[in-house]
Every structure is written in structure tokens, then in C-alpha cells.
Design an enzyme around this catalytic site. Sequence first.
Site, mmCIF file in Angstrom:
data_model
loop_
_atom_site.group_PDB
_atom_site.id
_atom_site.type_symbol
_atom_site.label_atom_id
_atom_site.label_comp_id
_atom_site.label_asym_id
_atom_site.label_seq_id
_atom_site.Cartn_x
_atom_site.Cartn_y
_atom_site.Cartn_z
ATOM 1 N NE ARG A 1 -2.794 -1.497 3.406
ATOM 2 C CZ ARG A 1 -3.285 -2.653 3.867
ATOM 3 N NH1 ARG A 1 -4.135 -3.354 3.142
ATOM 4 N NH2 ARG A 1 -2.964 -3.107 5.050
ATOM 5 C CG PHE B 1 -10.308 -8.909 -5.564
ATOM 6 C CD1 PHE B 1 -11.307 -9.881 -5.543
ATOM 7 C CD2 PHE B 1 -9.558 -8.753 -6.726
ATOM 8 C CE1 PHE B 1 -11.531 -10.691 -6.661
ATOM 9 C CE2 PHE B 1 -9.777 -9.552 -7.842
ATOM 10 C CZ PHE B 1 -10.757 -10.528 -7.809
ATOM 11 C CG ASP C 1 -14.585 -6.610 -1.554
ATOM 12 O OD1 ASP C 1 -13.350 -6.752 -1.430
ATOM 13 O OD2 ASP C 1 -15.414 -7.448 -1.109
ATOM 14 C CG ASP D 1 -4.841 -8.016 -2.415
ATOM 15 O OD1 ASP D 1 -4.286 -9.131 -2.472
ATOM 16 O OD2 ASP D 1 -5.026 -7.404 -1.340
ATOM 17 C CB CYS E 1 -2.819 -14.238 -0.583
ATOM 18 S SG CYS E 1 -4.571 -14.372 -0.862
HETATM 19 N N1 SAH Z 1 -6.771 -5.498 -0.850
HETATM 20 C C1 SAH Z 1 -7.470 -5.663 0.402
HETATM 21 C C2 SAH Z 1 -7.615 -7.121 0.807
HETATM 22 C C3 SAH Z 1 -8.314 -7.995 -0.192
HETATM 23 S S1 SAH Z 1 -8.883 -9.485 0.467
HETATM 24 C C4 SAH Z 1 -6.771 -4.818 1.479
HETATM 25 O O1 SAH Z 1 -5.698 -4.277 1.218
HETATM 26 O O2 SAH Z 1 -7.310 -4.718 2.582
HETATM 27 C C5 SAH Z 1 -9.895 -10.115 -0.780
HETATM 28 C C6 SAH Z 1 -11.235 -9.422 -0.956
HETATM 29 O O3 SAH Z 1 -11.846 -9.965 -2.106
HETATM 30 C C7 SAH Z 1 -12.233 -9.596 0.172
HETATM 31 O O4 SAH Z 1 -12.643 -8.330 0.620
HETATM 32 C C8 SAH Z 1 -13.440 -10.320 -0.481
HETATM 33 O O5 SAH Z 1 -14.698 -9.816 -0.023
HETATM 34 C C9 SAH Z 1 -13.265 -9.973 -1.923
HETATM 35 N N2 SAH Z 1 -13.788 -10.896 -2.929
HETATM 36 C C10 SAH Z 1 -13.720 -12.247 -2.960
HETATM 37 N N3 SAH Z 1 -14.190 -12.718 -4.131
HETATM 38 C C11 SAH Z 1 -14.570 -11.630 -4.866
HETATM 39 C C12 SAH Z 1 -15.110 -11.459 -6.170
HETATM 40 N N4 SAH Z 1 -15.357 -12.496 -6.957
HETATM 41 N N5 SAH Z 1 -15.353 -10.212 -6.592
HETATM 42 C C13 SAH Z 1 -15.119 -9.142 -5.798
HETATM 43 N N6 SAH Z 1 -14.590 -9.251 -4.574
HETATM 44 C C14 SAH Z 1 -14.325 -10.481 -4.104
#
Ligand code: SAH
Length: 400
Positions: free
Chosen positions: A215, A231, A254, A304, A344
Amino acid sequence: MSAIHYPATSLKPHRDESLLNGHLWIFSGALQQPPRWVENGGVLDVKSATGQFIARGYYNANTDIAIRILTYDADEDIDLDFLRRRIRSAQALREVFDPAHTNAYRLINSEGDGLPGLVVDRYADVLVAQIHTAGMERLRPLVIEALMLETGARGILLRNDGQSRRREGLQIEEPIIASGDVPEQVQVRENGVSFFVDFWQGQKTGFFLDQRDKREALRKYTRGKRVLNCFSYTGGFSVYAALSTPPAQVTSVDISAPAIDASRQIFAMNGLDISNHQFIVADVFDYLAEARDKGEFFDVVVLDPPAFAKSQGARTQALKAYRRLNLLGMQVLKPGGILLTCSCSGVVRMDDLLGAVSLSAQRLHRSVQLLESYTHGVDHPIHIAMPETAYLKSVFCRVQ
Ligand code: SAH
């Protein structure tokens, strides 16, 4: 001298080699016979085939990893002082964080901090702990006591909801206060940016601490740009981008409505005008396909996603998903734009991720420059003999 007498088990001949470099796992196949006299989670000594002390750890008959090692020192008892020493050592590493700028970090990273099966995240004066193994579960009262004594925390919340607990023969629990007092949520700082963390209901322990350094690294690419954060969860990458000077115009996507709601509040908490930004609850794959069809373009795209593969068996499917996602992400990225792409999934390697980017670029006849690559932050140390416990890969690329 050890004050406690521990039961012992022996390894088959020549099965101690992986332990010579300090690895902390012993698989069941390496044992001469299962130590049936030890309860799951019980502490025992591990001896070589010739009866030499090698290590002390805890046992579980339910899992392939039969023993997780706690110490290689025959004189070190597994007691409150042992836990306090490990916690102090972990805390000393986290002194890299100036609390005026960053007061949210992983305090204990399981094997990486010499405490297999224990994860503890610090959010200001609250600790959120996760116990993943039967051995750590048996040490639970001591762990809680040691954490309270060493950290000066106001309270500890236990989030024992990790699926790995089932494999260990443990129950999945509702979040409970293990000690002290724990509020509904707390406000924390990360690199001077404010967030609130809902550790009762949020994903993982409430925040993705492992992306802190990415970040921070993103900021320099987002000045005055149009940024798409896919995401986005509670808007970690988004807020950093929106706070750059001149500010970026950020779209956060998200699938979780509560996470998107939280990100709006977090923008406002940082003094940002949410009407300058877009917050979208959608499946990223659908969103990207639609944006591409509408001819939308961004200067910076962040991908992500959650772990697409949780096991080796799911690897092939996961690789396909990473390829599809990166292709879609690139299709909405302007020529010369910056792509931050992450994985991840433990079973997906850095070269797999780079392969997904490279293949997408080939298909689109675009060229890619690799700018920066990252793993976890310093608060997620990895034991050097245990690269298999590393999971996060993130790369910044410029796509022409
Ligand atoms: N980048 C974020 C963490 C991401 S974690 C940070 O820095 O805090 C992954 C995220 O993907 C979660 O919030 C989950 O709700 C979302 N997610 C999972 N599958 C998804 C999809 N198909 N489309 C959109 N979001 C999704």
C-alpha cells in the site's frame, strides 16, 4: 536443565536431516511409531534413531504434520516463561514500527516467530489471536497470560474460526474475549493513514496487515491518476491512492457490501470527500468484463484477490483464474499504466503469477516491465528453512 519430564518419541534412521537447518515440522512418516501414549496437542521430546535428543514440540495424531517443534534446546521447558521469551523476541522485531505512524501489525506470525499454530495481530491496544493447532490450544491459558503480561494490551479477542482447526480435531468457535476488555472496533494508523478495524466480524482478524508495504509502495504511482482497486475490502489500497498529491480518483470494487460500506466510512475518516470516488459492490470478474466492453480505462489497476487455491489439488484451476483475472485487468489498463497484481495462494509461486501477467500481455500484444516485487511485510517473518509457509506474492508492472 529441564524441570519437566516429557514423553519421548524416536525418528526413523536418517529422518532428522530436514531438522538440521531448523525446520519446525516432522511428518508422521518420519516417526518410528506413532506415540499413542501422548494425547493430541501434548508436548513431547523427539529423539534420533540412536536415542539422541533433537527437539521438543507438540504432537497431533490427526494431521500429516505429526509434530511441530517449539524448541531445539533440551533445557528449555514449554511453560509461561518460554512463551514470554518468544513474545518478547517477536515484539522486539516490531519496534521497527513507530507507533505514531503505524500501530497495527502482526505481532506473532506462527512458525516465523517460533510459535507454530499461533497468530496474534495487534490493533492499537487490542490483540486479536488465532489458535490453529491442538498443541497451541492446550497452551491457550498460558498464551493468553503471557500476552497480557508482555504486551500491556487492554484486551485479547480470540478469533478461533480458521478452517484448519477442523483438521486438528478442534471446534470452530465464535469470537470471544479471552482477557481484559475489547471494544466493538478500534481506530488504527498505518503509515499515518487511519482505518477502523472490525475484528469481531471482519475477514481474517479484521484487516489485511500483510499488504502494508505494498500500500505504501503504491502511493508513488497514483498521484493525480485514475485508479481501480479490485477486491478492495475496506479500501486499504484505495485510501492510500486517494490521499496522494495530487489526489487520485479511485474506484473500489468488492463483492462484500459491508466491506464497501466500511471503506466509505474510512475515506470520510481520512478527510476524503467520498463523492469524488466510486464504491462498487460487484463480482470483480463481471465488473472488469463490463468496464472493458464499455471502453473504460484506468492509469493504475490493483488486483488483490482472495486465495484461488487453498490446496495443491486446486492449483490448475487457480492458475486459470489468475490468468483470466490478469487478462481482464490489463484490458482496462491504459498503455503505460501500472498493474499491481497479487496472489496469496501458498501453492501458486511467484513465477506462476509472473506467467499469468506475461501470457495476458502476449495475448493482448502488449509489453510488460517488471518494476518491483514484494512478499509479506517485516511483521510476517518467514523461517528461512520453511519457505513453504510464505504465501504472498505481489508485483508492480508497467504495461505498454
Ligand atoms: N486489498 C485488500 C484485501 C483484499 S482481500 C486490502 O488491502 O485490505 C480479498 C477481498 O476480495 C475480500 O474483501 C473479499 O470480499 C473480496 N472478494 C472475494 N471474491 C470476490 C469477487 N469475486 N469479486 C469481488 N470481490 C471479491
